[in-house]
Design a protein around this motif. Sequence first.
Motif, PDB file in Angstrom:
ATOM      1  N   ALA A 157      27.820   4.031  18.967  1.00 40.89           N
ATOM      2  CA  ALA A 157      27.544   5.402  18.523  1.00 40.89           C
ATOM      3  C   ALA A 157      27.784   6.408  19.639  1.00 40.89           C
ATOM      4  O   ALA A 157      28.306   7.514  19.400  1.00 40.89           O
ATOM      5  CB  ALA A 157      26.103   5.503  18.014  1.00 40.89           C
ATOM      6  N   PHE A 158      27.417   6.052  20.866  1.00 40.18           N
ATOM      7  CA  PHE A 158      27.627   6.947  22.005  1.00 40.18           C
ATOM      8  C   PHE A 158      29.106   7.037  22.369  1.00 40.18           C
ATOM      9  O   PHE A 158      29.674   8.152  22.472  1.00 40.18           O
ATOM     10  CB  PHE A 158      26.819   6.446  23.204  1.00 40.18           C
ATOM     11  CG  PHE A 158      27.004   7.254  24.462  1.00 40.18           C
ATOM     12  CD1 PHE A 158      26.341   8.451  24.638  1.00 40.18           C
ATOM     13  CD2 PHE A 158      27.837   6.793  25.482  1.00 40.18           C
ATOM     14  CE1 PHE A 158      26.507   9.197  25.801  1.00 40.18           C
ATOM     15  CE2 PHE A 158      28.005   7.515  26.646  1.00 40.18           C
ATOM     16  CZ  PHE A 158      27.336   8.723  26.813  1.00 40.18           C
ATOM     17  N   LEU A 159      29.746   5.904  22.555  1.00 34.43           N
ATOM     18  CA  LEU A 159      31.143   5.913  23.005  1.00 34.43           C
ATOM     19  C   LEU A 159      32.076   6.523  21.972  1.00 34.43           C
ATOM     20  O   LEU A 159      33.126   7.076  22.325  1.00 34.43           O
ATOM     21  CB  LEU A 159      31.597   4.487  23.334  1.00 34.43           C
ATOM     22  CG  LEU A 159      30.901   3.815  24.515  1.00 34.43           C
ATOM     23  CD1 LEU A 159      31.464   2.406  24.724  1.00 34.43           C
ATOM     24  CD2 LEU A 159      31.039   4.639  25.795  1.00 34.43           C
TER      25      LEU A 159
ATOM     26  N   ASP B  36      33.969  12.776  26.917  1.00 32.47           N
ATOM     27  CA  ASP B  36      34.855  12.195  27.925  1.00 32.47           C
ATOM     28  C   ASP B  36      35.540  10.964  27.319  1.00 32.47           C
ATOM     29  O   ASP B  36      35.118   9.821  27.502  1.00 32.47           O
ATOM     30  CB  ASP B  36      34.048  11.810  29.170  1.00 32.47           C
ATOM     31  CG  ASP B  36      34.945  11.398  30.341  1.00 32.47           C
ATOM     32  OD1 ASP B  36      36.116  11.062  30.105  1.00 32.47           O
ATOM     33  OD2 ASP B  36      34.444  11.397  31.482  1.00 32.47           O
ATOM     34  N   ARG B  37      36.655  11.204  26.608  1.00 29.80           N
ATOM     35  CA  ARG B  37      37.287  10.136  25.855  1.00 29.80           C
ATOM     36  C   ARG B  37      37.917   9.073  26.763  1.00 29.80           C
ATOM     37  O   ARG B  37      37.902   7.876  26.431  1.00 29.80           O
ATOM     38  CB  ARG B  37      38.372  10.697  24.912  1.00 29.80           C
ATOM     39  CG  ARG B  37      37.859  11.677  23.873  1.00 29.80           C
ATOM     40  CD  ARG B  37      36.616  11.190  23.140  1.00 29.80           C
ATOM     41  NE  ARG B  37      36.814   9.869  22.539  1.00 29.80           N
ATOM     42  CZ  ARG B  37      35.824   9.017  22.309  1.00 29.80           C
ATOM     43  NH1 ARG B  37      34.587   9.299  22.650  1.00 29.80           N
ATOM     44  NH2 ARG B  37      36.080   7.847  21.739  1.00 29.80           N
ATOM     45  N   GLY B  38      38.437   9.469  27.895  1.00 30.17           N
ATOM     46  CA  GLY B  38      39.022   8.479  28.787  1.00 30.17           C
ATOM     47  C   GLY B  38      37.991   7.487  29.282  1.00 30.17           C
ATOM     48  O   GLY B  38      38.215   6.270  29.276  1.00 30.17           O
ATOM     49  N   ARG B  39      36.851   7.999  29.716  1.00 29.34           N
ATOM     50  CA  ARG B  39      35.784   7.116  30.196  1.00 29.34           C
ATOM     51  C   ARG B  39      35.241   6.266  29.055  1.00 29.34           C
ATOM     52  O   ARG B  39      34.966   5.067  29.229  1.00 29.34           O
ATOM     53  CB  ARG B  39      34.682   7.962  30.816  1.00 29.34           C
ATOM     54  CG  ARG B  39      33.631   7.170  31.578  1.00 29.34           C
ATOM     55  CD  ARG B  39      32.674   8.130  32.286  1.00 29.34           C
ATOM     56  NE  ARG B  39      31.684   7.401  33.092  1.00 29.34           N
ATOM     57  CZ  ARG B  39      30.718   7.998  33.789  1.00 29.34           C
ATOM     58  NH1 ARG B  39      30.624   9.325  33.781  1.00 29.34           N
ATOM     59  NH2 ARG B  39      29.862   7.286  34.501  1.00 29.34           N
ATOM     60  N   ALA B  40      35.083   6.884  27.873  1.00 27.77           N
ATOM     61  CA  ALA B  40      34.565   6.140  26.726  1.00 27.77           C
ATOM     62  C   ALA B  40      35.502   5.002  26.339  1.00 27.77           C
ATOM     63  O   ALA B  40      35.064   3.875  26.060  1.00 27.77           O
ATOM     64  CB  ALA B  40      34.372   7.091  25.546  1.00 27.77           C
TER      65      ALA B  40
ATOM     66  N   LEU C  91      35.458   4.768  12.481  1.00 25.40           N
ATOM     67  CA  LEU C  91      35.288   5.055  13.899  1.00 25.40           C
ATOM     68  C   LEU C  91      36.563   5.602  14.520  1.00 25.40           C
ATOM     69  O   LEU C  91      37.665   5.330  14.043  1.00 25.40           O
ATOM     70  CB  LEU C  91      34.898   3.779  14.650  1.00 25.40           C
ATOM     71  CG  LEU C  91      33.584   3.095  14.289  1.00 25.40           C
ATOM     72  CD1 LEU C  91      33.486   1.763  15.021  1.00 25.40           C
ATOM     73  CD2 LEU C  91      32.393   3.985  14.628  1.00 25.40           C
ATOM     74  N   ARG C  92      36.392   6.343  15.622  1.00 24.58           N
ATOM     75  CA  ARG C  92      37.539   6.656  16.474  1.00 24.58           C
ATOM     76  C   ARG C  92      37.989   5.407  17.238  1.00 24.58           C
ATOM     77  O   ARG C  92      39.171   5.209  17.473  1.00 24.58           O
ATOM     78  CB  ARG C  92      37.157   7.751  17.476  1.00 24.58           C
ATOM     79  CG  ARG C  92      36.789   9.098  16.881  1.00 24.58           C
ATOM     80  CD  ARG C  92      36.440  10.087  17.992  1.00 24.58           C
ATOM     81  NE  ARG C  92      36.099  11.395  17.480  1.00 24.58           N
ATOM     82  CZ  ARG C  92      34.865  11.803  17.189  1.00 24.58           C
ATOM     83  NH1 ARG C  92      33.852  10.978  17.369  1.00 24.58           N
ATOM     84  NH2 ARG C  92      34.636  13.018  16.733  1.00 24.58           N
ATOM     85  N   LEU C  93      37.024   4.606  17.650  1.00 18.01           N
ATOM     86  CA  LEU C  93      37.311   3.431  18.466  1.00 18.01           C
ATOM     87  C   LEU C  93      37.858   2.293  17.603  1.00 18.01           C
ATOM     88  O   LEU C  93      37.377   2.076  16.490  1.00 18.01           O
ATOM     89  CB  LEU C  93      36.031   2.966  19.159  1.00 18.01           C
ATOM     90  CG  LEU C  93      35.391   3.968  20.118  1.00 18.01           C
ATOM     91  CD1 LEU C  93      34.007   3.492  20.528  1.00 18.01           C
ATOM     92  CD2 LEU C  93      36.267   4.188  21.344  1.00 18.01           C
ATOM     93  N   PRO C  94      38.820   1.543  18.103  1.00 14.19           N
ATOM     94  CA  PRO C  94      39.405   0.449  17.317  1.00 14.19           C
ATOM     95  C   PRO C  94      38.568  -0.830  17.406  1.00 14.19           C
ATOM     96  O   PRO C  94      38.967  -1.815  18.030  1.00 14.19           O
ATOM     97  CB  PRO C  94      40.779   0.278  17.969  1.00 14.19           C
ATOM     98  CG  PRO C  94      40.562   0.657  19.403  1.00 14.19           C
ATOM     99  CD  PRO C  94      39.527   1.767  19.383  1.00 14.19           C
ATOM    100  N   LEU C  95      37.420  -0.818  16.732  1.00 13.00           N
ATOM    101  CA  LEU C  95      36.517  -1.960  16.831  1.00 13.00           C
ATOM    102  C   LEU C  95      36.875  -3.062  15.837  1.00 13.00           C
ATOM    103  O   LEU C  95      36.843  -4.237  16.172  1.00 13.00           O
ATOM    104  CB  LEU C  95      35.074  -1.503  16.605  1.00 13.00           C
ATOM    105  CG  LEU C  95      33.978  -2.560  16.788  1.00 13.00           C
ATOM    106  CD1 LEU C  95      34.045  -3.200  18.172  1.00 13.00           C
ATOM    107  CD2 LEU C  95      32.599  -1.935  16.546  1.00 13.00           C
ATOM    108  N   PHE C  96      37.232  -2.692  14.602  1.00 12.50           N
ATOM    109  CA  PHE C  96      37.485  -3.684  13.552  1.00 12.50           C
ATOM    110  C   PHE C  96      38.859  -3.475  12.918  1.00 12.50           C
ATOM    111  O   PHE C  96      39.330  -2.344  12.782  1.00 12.50           O
ATOM    112  CB  PHE C  96      36.426  -3.595  12.460  1.00 12.50           C
ATOM    113  CG  PHE C  96      35.024  -3.829  12.929  1.00 12.50           C
ATOM    114  CD1 PHE C  96      34.633  -5.087  13.371  1.00 12.50           C
ATOM    115  CD2 PHE C  96      34.101  -2.799  12.950  1.00 12.50           C
ATOM    116  CE1 PHE C  96      33.345  -5.315  13.817  1.00 12.50           C
ATOM    117  CE2 PHE C  96      32.807  -3.008  13.389  1.00 12.50           C
ATOM    118  CZ  PHE C  96      32.430  -4.269  13.832  1.00 12.50           C
TER     119      PHE C  96
END
Length: 284
Positions: A175-177, A182-186, A222-227
């Motif tokens: 949820a935080f990332l 700060d997308r690069g750090r996340a 999500l923005r993040l490619p988790l699944f």
Amino acid sequence: MDTRDRAERYLQAHGRLLDRLRFEALFAGGSRERVLAALRCYQNSDGGFGNALEPDLRGVGSQPEPVEMAFWILDELDAFSDPMVPAACDYLRSVTADDGGVPFVLPSVRDTLRAPWWETADDPPGNLIPTASIAGLLHEHGIVHPWLGPATEFCWTAIANVRQTSPYEARAIVAFLDRVPDRGRAEAEFGRLRDAILATVAFDPDTPGDAHFPLDFAPSPLRLPLFEAETLDRHLDALLATQSPEGGWTGNWPMWTPLVEHEWGGHVTVERLKTLRDYGRLSG
């Protein structure tokens, strides 16, 4: 009768007023302001939330976790301009540990009726649960408050120290990332932790007990490619298939009193409908 209509009938029979109003606002053209008015009843004079907003915490007094629950409701309504938000942040600042995070639960919980897993030390440190989710939501909505800077630094420091994790902590990290600016750090931290996060996920939809499934980590895209898309599709199919004959869903953790089963059922049913909607699986 379709999924939405069956859920509405379930909520009429089992849901708290708050969750019935959430359903109406999100799925039936109802009043957003009525949801906010109901939510205000759970906020205390110190700015925190209690009063069994989190059904397993039955006490009147404020705790950090109900603030997270309130913020998720404000998020679904796009209502972070409401005065409840700065008041809650003031409360969080008043209970923040020296490390910059808020504890999982405060010692005052000992004086209240609650589920048996709500335990803590005398002087608990900050915890990613719920600090990370709360900070992520505040960043998502562009909130400026003195609490947020130290809390964000706490989250970065705590996440950097994670090697292995637990499902609830992993969900808070995601949820935080997924929301922090700060997308690069996340993305770098996500890349380092992705395998550890996935190790906490139950990929078999039939896993019994208090399992944490992909849609618990990604209740909306999500923005993040988790699944992978195939994984999400399989679990969306399973979610539709597990709607009860009464029309609702409930939690897969222990229901320690009959009342909390109803209260959680209404809350979870609205959450499941939101997930189906956000992934394009809800008709009407």
